[in-house]
Design an enzyme around this catalytic site. Structure first.
Site, PDB file in Angstrom:
ATOM      1  N   LYS A 125       0.968  -1.138  -0.044  1.00  0.00           N
ATOM      2  CA  LYS A 125      -0.066  -0.021   0.012  1.00  0.00           C
ATOM      3  C   LYS A 125       0.910   1.185   0.055  1.00  0.00           C
ATOM      4  O   LYS A 125       1.948   1.132   0.406  1.00  0.00           O
ATOM      5  CB  LYS A 125      -0.845   0.171   1.183  1.00  0.00           C
ATOM      6  CG  LYS A 125      -2.029   0.988   1.033  1.00  0.00           C
ATOM      7  CD  LYS A 125      -3.510   0.016   0.670  1.00  0.00           C
ATOM      8  CE  LYS A 125      -4.548   1.029   0.104  1.00  0.00           C
ATOM      9  NZ  LYS A 125      -5.499   0.321  -0.060  1.00  0.00           N
ATOM     10  N   ASP A 165      -6.951   4.082  -4.524  1.00  0.00           N
ATOM     11  CA  ASP A 165      -8.004   3.804  -3.368  1.00  0.00           C
ATOM     12  C   ASP A 165      -8.455   5.347  -3.245  1.00  0.00           C
ATOM     13  O   ASP A 165      -8.678   6.133  -4.037  1.00  0.00           O
ATOM     14  CB  ASP A 165      -6.817   3.462  -2.152  1.00  0.00           C
ATOM     15  CG  ASP A 165      -7.430   3.157  -0.968  1.00  0.00           C
ATOM     16  OD1 ASP A 165      -8.064   2.093  -0.801  1.00  0.00           O
ATOM     17  OD2 ASP A 165      -7.721   4.057   0.134  1.00  0.00           O
TER      18      ASP A 165
HETATM   19  P1  NDP Z   1     -12.958   7.628  -3.056  1.00  0.00           P
HETATM   20  O1  NDP Z   1     -11.905   8.681  -3.029  1.00  0.00           O
HETATM   21  O2  NDP Z   1     -13.692   7.404  -4.422  1.00  0.00           O
HETATM   22  O3  NDP Z   1     -14.167   8.162  -2.159  1.00  0.00           O
HETATM   23  C1  NDP Z   1     -14.129   8.096  -0.727  1.00  0.00           C
HETATM   24  C2  NDP Z   1     -15.330   8.479  -0.065  1.00  0.00           C
HETATM   25  O4  NDP Z   1     -15.338   8.536   1.422  1.00  0.00           O
HETATM   26  C3  NDP Z   1     -15.682  10.016  -0.508  1.00  0.00           C
HETATM   27  O5  NDP Z   1     -17.165  10.170  -0.539  1.00  0.00           O
HETATM   28  C4  NDP Z   1     -15.028  10.542   0.797  1.00  0.00           C
HETATM   29  O6  NDP Z   1     -15.852  12.025   1.003  1.00  0.00           O
HETATM   30  C5  NDP Z   1     -15.650   9.708   1.742  1.00  0.00           C
HETATM   31  N1  NDP Z   1     -14.275   9.852   2.730  1.00  0.00           N
HETATM   32  C6  NDP Z   1     -12.983   9.511   2.506  1.00  0.00           C
HETATM   33  N2  NDP Z   1     -12.590  10.120   3.931  1.00  0.00           N
HETATM   34  C7  NDP Z   1     -13.401  10.278   4.668  1.00  0.00           C
HETATM   35  C8  NDP Z   1     -13.561  10.778   5.974  1.00  0.00           C
HETATM   36  N3  NDP Z   1     -12.040  10.947   6.994  1.00  0.00           N
HETATM   37  N4  NDP Z   1     -14.421  10.944   6.692  1.00  0.00           N
HETATM   38  C9  NDP Z   1     -15.792  10.950   5.916  1.00  0.00           C
HETATM   39  N5  NDP Z   1     -15.668  10.549   4.712  1.00  0.00           N
HETATM   40  C10 NDP Z   1     -14.443  10.155   4.106  1.00  0.00           C
HETATM   41  O7  NDP Z   1     -12.362   6.321  -2.447  1.00  0.00           O
HETATM   42  P2  NDP Z   1     -12.692   4.785  -2.487  1.00  0.00           P
HETATM   43  O8  NDP Z   1     -14.583   4.816  -3.067  1.00  0.00           O
HETATM   44  O9  NDP Z   1     -12.057   4.264  -3.756  1.00  0.00           O
HETATM   45  O10 NDP Z   1     -12.481   4.079  -1.182  1.00  0.00           O
HETATM   46  C11 NDP Z   1     -13.550   4.147  -0.084  1.00  0.00           C
HETATM   47  C12 NDP Z   1     -13.046   2.941   0.890  1.00  0.00           C
HETATM   48  O11 NDP Z   1     -12.984   1.616   0.364  1.00  0.00           O
HETATM   49  C13 NDP Z   1     -11.803   3.165   1.264  1.00  0.00           C
HETATM   50  O12 NDP Z   1     -11.788   2.821   2.551  1.00  0.00           O
HETATM   51  C14 NDP Z   1     -10.908   2.034   0.528  1.00  0.00           C
HETATM   52  O13 NDP Z   1      -9.677   1.786   1.141  1.00  0.00           O
HETATM   53  C15 NDP Z   1     -12.005   1.249   0.418  1.00  0.00           C
HETATM   54  N6  NDP Z   1     -11.488   0.298  -0.952  1.00  0.00           N
HETATM   55  C16 NDP Z   1     -11.254   0.787  -1.987  1.00  0.00           C
HETATM   56  C17 NDP Z   1     -11.248  -0.052  -3.198  1.00  0.00           C
HETATM   57  C18 NDP Z   1     -10.953   0.405  -4.563  1.00  0.00           C
HETATM   58  O14 NDP Z   1     -10.734  -0.423  -5.507  1.00  0.00           O
HETATM   59  N7  NDP Z   1     -11.012   1.646  -4.941  1.00  0.00           N
HETATM   60  C19 NDP Z   1     -10.850  -1.572  -3.091  1.00  0.00           C
HETATM   61  C20 NDP Z   1     -10.972  -2.067  -1.472  1.00  0.00           C
HETATM   62  C21 NDP Z   1     -11.285  -1.016  -0.476  1.00  0.00           C
HETATM   63  P3  NDP Z   1     -14.904  13.235   0.652  1.00  0.00           P
HETATM   64  O15 NDP Z   1     -15.040  13.281  -0.870  1.00  0.00           O
HETATM   65  O16 NDP Z   1     -15.694  14.295   1.449  1.00  0.00           O
HETATM   66  O17 NDP Z   1     -13.647  13.165   1.292  1.00  0.00           O
HETATM   67  O1  2IT Z   2      -7.916  -1.827  -0.791  1.00  0.00           O
HETATM   68  C1  2IT Z   2      -7.970  -2.176  -1.741  1.00  0.00           C
HETATM   69  O2  2IT Z   2      -7.979  -3.521  -2.036  1.00  0.00           O
HETATM   70  C2  2IT Z   2      -7.702  -1.312  -2.827  1.00  0.00           C
HETATM   71  N1  2IT Z   2      -7.580  -0.290  -2.916  1.00  0.00           N
HETATM   72  C3  2IT Z   2      -7.577  -1.942  -4.294  1.00  0.00           C
HETATM   73  C4  2IT Z   2      -6.171  -2.374  -4.451  1.00  0.00           C
HETATM   74  C5  2IT Z   2      -5.775  -2.777  -5.772  1.00  0.00           C
HETATM   75  O3  2IT Z   2      -4.647  -3.040  -6.091  1.00  0.00           O
HETATM   76  O4  2IT Z   2      -6.634  -3.046  -6.672  1.00  0.00           O
END
Ligand code: NDP
Ligand code: 2IT
Length: 446
Positions: A125, A165
């Site tokens: 990461k 992420d």
């Molecule tokens: P994005 O940046 O696309 O979206 C994040 C969302 O969460 C936004 O709406 C953001 O709001 C909100 N957010 C982020 N930080 C905070 C905070 N501290 N408090 C409140 N709201 C918050 O990210 P993803 O959708 O990609 O990721 C979301 C979650 O999923 C994370 O935990 C990530 O680790 C996990 N994840 C992502 C994967 C992926 O493929 N993308 C895979 C597996 C897990 P704002 O815009 O206002 O900050």
């Molecule tokens: O938390 C996660 O698994 C991710 N943000 C996706 C990682 C990846 O390599 O696709």
């Protein structure tokens, strides 16, 4: 003293300023007690001591010039936590809160998640405390180019394969990949989440959200139930949240919330496809705030500064960030009749909250199992890059479904085998652990 306690004490002593990392390690180690007690080889080979220490941690300066012609310095990171079953694999997070503790917790979780996917991926990461939210496209590009100028020497398609992420979406991946390609003079599958015309895979953007919903459906099926007609709350409004909503609608559920860091939208009538299209445009193109939704659809309420967990629901899909469900929020969910929690985000539930879900027999899918569809589809993108072919949407989606079904089955059966039927925390951690630990045994003291 039990070896688990000894290793946990070591982790706390060595990393006193890393609460998120300690939290993630504690949760995993506690779940591993039955397998550690059952097989003494893991203790004899020092597997746990090695597992909690990252193989490598890289920190670097990221200098760039903003639109006002001022020099700005951010901090960049990449953690390679474990490569026993494949090259380091995991996302990059750009968010002002990013520090070593958060990235180590995420990389540590990734070990078990990637192991569960059935694909040959180790765990990493990285990221930066850079905040893309208030920056112009030009600023984001210059930052990404500077970040990759250093990162490129540490990664490679057989060494370490970053992806997105929080704060790292298609725009950032594009700038990062472009700079890698230019510096290294090679076009390889060094990153995943790439654009569909330049090495990306179908379904990778959708995969995490879709997977979290498929996992929920699998959990419900163990009780002869389905998502049809279920009232669902979703947190976040980013990549994971958007495609969670999309798949829930396709499965016949009703979604009543989304959120961002400014507050929650409560739409009692349900977010339909038209409203979801608006949300995607608002978040991905206009890059606006969530309260705009309530201005456009006036029957919806904007609850400033609030999380969605006070809204009554059957199923909850935390899809924003870590520790967004406190014990109090978990209790509220249970009291309001919630029967399922599927974690799209990483570690969104605080440990006391997890206890409450388990005690109340909630179908609780921890992130390392429920959101593994994202990195699994990254693995499918790597496979396609290696054979220089592209699979169709149908083919990738079918593979994703099969992988999630297998992850669910593995977690369910492993929990049962160790005497914790229905406990996906124990199931996911032990099943993820065994494959990595056995690979470490085979490969000697590394
Ligand atoms: P994005 O940046 O696309 O979206 C994040 C969302 O969460 C936004 O709406 C953001 O709001 C909100 N957010 C982020 N930080 C905070 C905070 N501290 N408090 C409140 N709201 C918050 O990210 P993803 O959708 O990609 O990721 C979301 C979650 O999923 C994370 O935990 C990530 O680790 C996990 N994840 C992502 C994967 C992926 O493929 N993308 C895979 C597996 C897990 P704002 O815009 O206002 O900050
Ligand atoms: O938390 C996660 O698994 C991710 N943000 C996706 C990682 C990846 O390599 O696709």
């Amino acid at each position: 003293m039990h070896v688990i306690e000894k290793v946990l004490n070591y982790v706390k002593e060595k990393n006193p300023h890393e609460p998120e990392f300690i939290q993630a390690v504690e949760e995993v180690l506690e779940a591993l007690v039955p397998v550690i007690d059952a097989d003494k080889r893991y203790v004899e080979a020092g597997i746990l001591e090695r597992l909690v220490e990252p193989e490598r941690q890289i920190m670097f300066r990221v200098p760039w010039v903003n639109d006002k012609n001022q020099v700005v310095v951010n901090r960049g990171y990449r953690i390679g936590f474990n490569s026993a079953i494949g090259p380091y694999k995991g996302g990059l997070r750009f968010h002002p809160s990013v520090n070593l503790s958060i990235l180590k917790f995420l990389a540590f979780e990734q070990i078990f998640k990637n192991s569960l996917t059935t694909l040959p991926m180790g765990a990493g990461k990285g990221g930066s405390d850079f905040d893309p939210k208030d920056k112009s496209d030009g600023e984001v590009m210059r930052f990404c180019q500077s970040f990759m100028t250093e990162l490129q020497r540490h990664i490679g398609p057989d060494t370490d394969i970053p992806a997105g992420d929080i704060g790292v979406g298609p725009r950032e991946i594009g700038y990062l990949f472009g700079q890698y390609r230019r510096i290294r003079n090679e076009f390889t599958g060094v990153m995943t989440g790439k654009g569909i015309d330049w090495g990306g895979s179908y379904i990778r953007p959708e995969a995490t959200g879709f997977g979290a919903v498929y996992f929920a459906a699998e959990m419900l099926a163990t009780r002869g139930d389905s998502l049809e007609g279920k009232v669902c709350t979703v947190s976040g409004a980013g990549n994971v949240a958007q495609f969670t909503v999309e798949k829930l609608l396709q499965m016949g559920a009703k979604v009543v919330t989304v959120s961002d860091s400014s507050g929650t939208i409560y739409d009692e009538d349900g977010i339909d496809e038209e409203k979801l299209a608006y949300l995607m445009e608002l978040k991905n193109v206009a890059r606006g705030r969530i309260n705009e939704y309530a201005k456009k659809f006036t029957k919806a309420k904007f609850m400033e500064g609030e999380k969605p967990w006070g809204v009554r629901c059957d199923c909850a899909f935390p899809s924003a960030t870590q520790n967004e469900i406190s014990a109090k929020a978990a209790q509220t969910l249970v009291d309001n009749g919630c029967i399922l929690v599927s974690e799209g985000a990483n570690m969104p539930t605080e440990p006391d909250g997890v206890e409450i879900f388990l005690k109340n027999n909630i179908l609780y899918g921890p992130g390392k199992a429920a959101n593994a569809g994202g990195v699994a589809t990254s693995g499918l993108e790597m496979a396609q890059n290696s054979i220089r072919l592209m699979w169709t949407i149908e083919e990738v989606d079918a593979r994703l479904k099969t992988i999630i079904r297998d992850i669910h089955k593995n977690c369910y059966e492993t929990a049962e085998r160790f005497g914790y039927k229905g406990n996906y925390v124990v199931g996911a951690n032990i099943a993820g652990f065994i494959k990595v630990a056995d690979a470490m045994l085979d490969q000697g003291v590394i």
